[in-house]
Scaffold this motif. Sequence first.
Motif, PDB file in Angstrom:
ATOM      1  N   ASP A   1     -38.283  16.192  40.261  1.00 28.13           N
ATOM      2  CA  ASP A   1     -38.367  17.703  40.116  1.00 28.13           C
ATOM      3  C   ASP A   1     -37.345  18.291  40.665  1.00 28.13           C
ATOM      4  N   GLY A   2     -36.804  19.065  39.771  1.00 28.31           N
ATOM      5  CA  GLY A   2     -35.536  19.911  40.196  1.00 28.31           C
ATOM      6  C   GLY A   2     -34.117  19.293  39.636  1.00 28.31           C
ATOM      7  N   GLY A   3     -34.048  18.207  39.146  1.00 28.72           N
ATOM      8  CA  GLY A   3     -32.970  17.521  38.795  1.00 28.72           C
ATOM      9  C   GLY A   3     -32.085  18.056  37.587  1.00 28.72           C
ATOM     10  N   ILE A   4     -30.966  18.074  37.608  1.00 29.83           N
ATOM     11  CA  ILE A   4     -29.928  18.804  36.181  1.00 29.83           C
ATOM     12  C   ILE A   4     -29.110  17.632  36.037  1.00 29.83           C
ATOM     13  N   ILE A   5     -29.077  17.297  34.774  1.00 26.35           N
ATOM     14  CA  ILE A   5     -28.155  16.315  34.046  1.00 26.35           C
ATOM     15  C   ILE A   5     -27.283  17.089  33.190  1.00 26.35           C
ATOM     16  N   VAL A   6     -25.724  16.932  33.011  1.00 22.72           N
ATOM     17  CA  VAL A   6     -25.102  17.483  32.139  1.00 22.72           C
ATOM     18  C   VAL A   6     -24.285  16.404  31.504  1.00 22.72           C
ATOM     19  N   SER A   7     -24.206  16.516  29.917  1.00 18.88           N
ATOM     20  CA  SER A   7     -23.275  15.477  29.502  1.00 18.88           C
ATOM     21  C   SER A   7     -22.416  16.343  28.420  1.00 18.88           C
ATOM     22  N   ILE A   8     -21.144  15.918  28.217  1.00 14.87           N
ATOM     23  CA  ILE A   8     -20.210  16.442  27.282  1.00 14.87           C
ATOM     24  C   ILE A   8     -19.220  15.669  26.563  1.00 14.87           C
TER      25      ILE A   8
ATOM     26  N   VAL B   1     -20.271  21.836  38.371  1.00 11.32           N
ATOM     27  CA  VAL B   1     -19.622  22.909  37.145  1.00 11.32           C
ATOM     28  C   VAL B   1     -18.251  22.489  37.039  1.00 11.32           C
ATOM     29  N   ASP B   2     -17.656  22.495  38.253  1.00  9.24           N
ATOM     30  CA  ASP B   2     -16.021  22.210  38.472  1.00  9.24           C
ATOM     31  C   ASP B   2     -15.758  21.027  37.715  1.00  9.24           C
ATOM     32  N   TYR B   3     -16.246  19.827  38.034  1.00  7.01           N
ATOM     33  CA  TYR B   3     -16.083  18.918  37.350  1.00  7.01           C
ATOM     34  C   TYR B   3     -16.222  18.688  35.952  1.00  7.01           C
ATOM     35  N   VAL B   4     -17.170  19.289  35.390  1.00  9.87           N
ATOM     36  CA  VAL B   4     -17.331  19.241  34.016  1.00  9.87           C
ATOM     37  C   VAL B   4     -16.403  20.247  33.150  1.00  9.87           C
ATOM     38  N   VAL B   5     -15.801  21.130  33.843  1.00  9.31           N
ATOM     39  CA  VAL B   5     -14.799  22.123  33.406  1.00  9.31           C
ATOM     40  C   VAL B   5     -13.430  21.304  33.302  1.00  9.31           C
ATOM     41  N   GLU B   6     -13.235  20.642  34.578  1.00 11.47           N
ATOM     42  CA  GLU B   6     -12.112  20.163  34.708  1.00 11.47           C
ATOM     43  C   GLU B   6     -11.746  18.918  33.653  1.00 11.47           C
ATOM     44  N   ASN B   7     -12.728  18.023  33.543  1.00 11.48           N
ATOM     45  CA  ASN B   7     -12.691  16.901  32.674  1.00 11.48           C
ATOM     46  C   ASN B   7     -13.132  16.953  31.185  1.00 11.48           C
ATOM     47  N   ALA B   8     -13.316  18.396  30.951  1.00 13.43           N
ATOM     48  CA  ALA B   8     -13.709  18.465  29.390  1.00 13.43           C
ATOM     49  C   ALA B   8     -12.674  18.626  28.417  1.00 13.43           C
ATOM     50  N   LYS B   9     -12.045  17.499  28.086  1.00 13.42           N
ATOM     51  CA  LYS B   9     -11.012  17.491  27.163  1.00 13.42           C
ATOM     52  C   LYS B   9     -11.488  17.899  25.730  1.00 13.42           C
ATOM     53  N   ASP B  10     -10.696  18.617  24.957  1.00 14.95           N
ATOM     54  CA  ASP B  10     -11.036  18.972  23.477  1.00 14.95           C
ATOM     55  C   ASP B  10     -12.382  19.511  23.651  1.00 14.95           C
TER      56      ASP B  10
ATOM     57  N   LYS C   1     -25.536  26.387  32.406  1.00 15.97           N
ATOM     58  CA  LYS C   1     -25.078  26.555  31.267  1.00 15.97           C
ATOM     59  C   LYS C   1     -24.140  27.742  31.186  1.00 15.97           C
ATOM     60  N   GLU C   2     -24.436  28.922  31.744  1.00 20.42           N
ATOM     61  CA  GLU C   2     -23.805  30.097  31.705  1.00 20.42           C
ATOM     62  C   GLU C   2     -22.353  29.952  32.272  1.00 20.42           C
ATOM     63  N   GLU C   3     -22.511  29.151  33.458  1.00 22.50           N
ATOM     64  CA  GLU C   3     -21.304  29.049  34.398  1.00 22.50           C
ATOM     65  C   GLU C   3     -20.309  27.977  33.553  1.00 22.50           C
ATOM     66  N   ILE C   4     -20.874  27.396  32.759  1.00 19.96           N
ATOM     67  CA  ILE C   4     -19.762  26.274  32.267  1.00 19.96           C
ATOM     68  C   ILE C   4     -19.092  27.068  30.914  1.00 19.96           C
ATOM     69  N   LEU C   5     -20.078  27.808  30.355  1.00 21.65           N
ATOM     70  CA  LEU C   5     -19.597  28.654  29.085  1.00 21.65           C
ATOM     71  C   LEU C   5     -18.897  29.819  29.360  1.00 21.65           C
ATOM     72  N   LYS C   6     -18.648  30.227  30.777  1.00 18.78           N
ATOM     73  CA  LYS C   6     -17.855  31.079  31.110  1.00 18.78           C
ATOM     74  C   LYS C   6     -16.218  30.520  31.129  1.00 18.78           C
ATOM     75  N   ARG C   7     -16.214  29.232  31.189  1.00 22.49           N
ATOM     76  CA  ARG C   7     -14.997  28.735  31.526  1.00 22.49           C
ATOM     77  C   ARG C   7     -14.388  27.787  30.280  1.00 22.49           C
ATOM     78  N   ILE C   8     -15.036  27.376  29.600  1.00 22.34           N
ATOM     79  CA  ILE C   8     -14.891  26.712  28.318  1.00 22.34           C
ATOM     80  C   ILE C   8     -15.465  26.983  27.204  1.00 22.34           C
ATOM     81  N   GLU C   9     -15.017  26.522  26.054  1.00 23.64           N
ATOM     82  CA  GLU C   9     -15.559  26.837  24.817  1.00 23.64           C
ATOM     83  C   GLU C   9     -15.902  25.439  24.220  1.00 23.64           C
ATOM     84  N   VAL C  10     -17.252  25.426  23.693  1.00 25.95           N
ATOM     85  CA  VAL C  10     -17.847  24.366  23.158  1.00 25.95           C
ATOM     86  C   VAL C  10     -18.400  24.448  21.650  1.00 25.95           C
ATOM     87  N   LYS C  11     -18.564  23.436  20.995  1.00 23.01           N
ATOM     88  CA  LYS C  11     -19.043  23.497  19.554  1.00 23.01           C
ATOM     89  C   LYS C  11     -20.405  23.885  19.538  1.00 23.01           C
TER      90      LYS C  11
END
Length: 279
Positions: free
Chosen positions: A272-279, A215-224, A245-255
Amino acid sequence: MKYKIVIDSCGELLDRWKTDEKFESIPLTLTVGGEDIVDDESFNQAEFLEKVAQCPECPKSSCPSPERYRQAFDCDAEHVYAVTLSSNLSGSYNSAVLGKNLLSEDKPEQKVHVFNSCSASAGQTLIAMKIEECEEAGMDFEQVIKTVEEYIQSQNIYFVLENLETLRKNGRLSNMKAFVASALKIKPVMNGTPEGTIAQLDQARGINKALVKMVDYVVENAKDSAEKVLAITHCNCASRAEIVKEEILKRIEVKDVVVLDTAGVSSMYANDGGIIVSI
């Protein structure tokens, strides 16, 4: 029909696409212990994960044939787009390009473009959403291609998996150092490189700590980020996806946000149990 979007089955379909003739999923084939499983609407994730858990051999996938792509491209749409797995992870892109070339011999006037996603799973879904957005905005064929290629270059994908064995045994981690910390419950935080290969960004002891780092990496690198859609794909762990999802949305706004369960190919690699995030 003005346009059609073809996406190989590593890319998850939105529910509304499943009944829309403008979208077609081209299935890869999964092999578990000698049994071939077609990754189409008949795919049963629970049964598949059970078969994988019981089979001593590593599951494998095989890409669609060029002819299968040719058939999908041969339609009455003015513009046809394909979104495939990264060409560095699968032969699906090359197969789609061959399919396009086969069609052009018979129908040179048919406009077809194959996008190498340089990604997988949620990344492919977002690319298909971008194509749809561009077409609905009335862009011409070349403008859609330019806009979407630029979008692909700006996209980031991250994942944390409970189990890396399928990726490792199928040679998808060739650029990573050997990972032997499973006994310590060390979980790597992975990302997709701009070239469409897989790299290790970080690691943590236990999956929850690894997810926090992701989540830290997602937030740090999510430009615009306010102009982008966030996609989260999970393999049989909806509550885990919701927390991410909730942790990311606490820190950045998305469309917008889409949360999807993995189809066959992504289930095979994410396990089983894997999570993939793209933005």
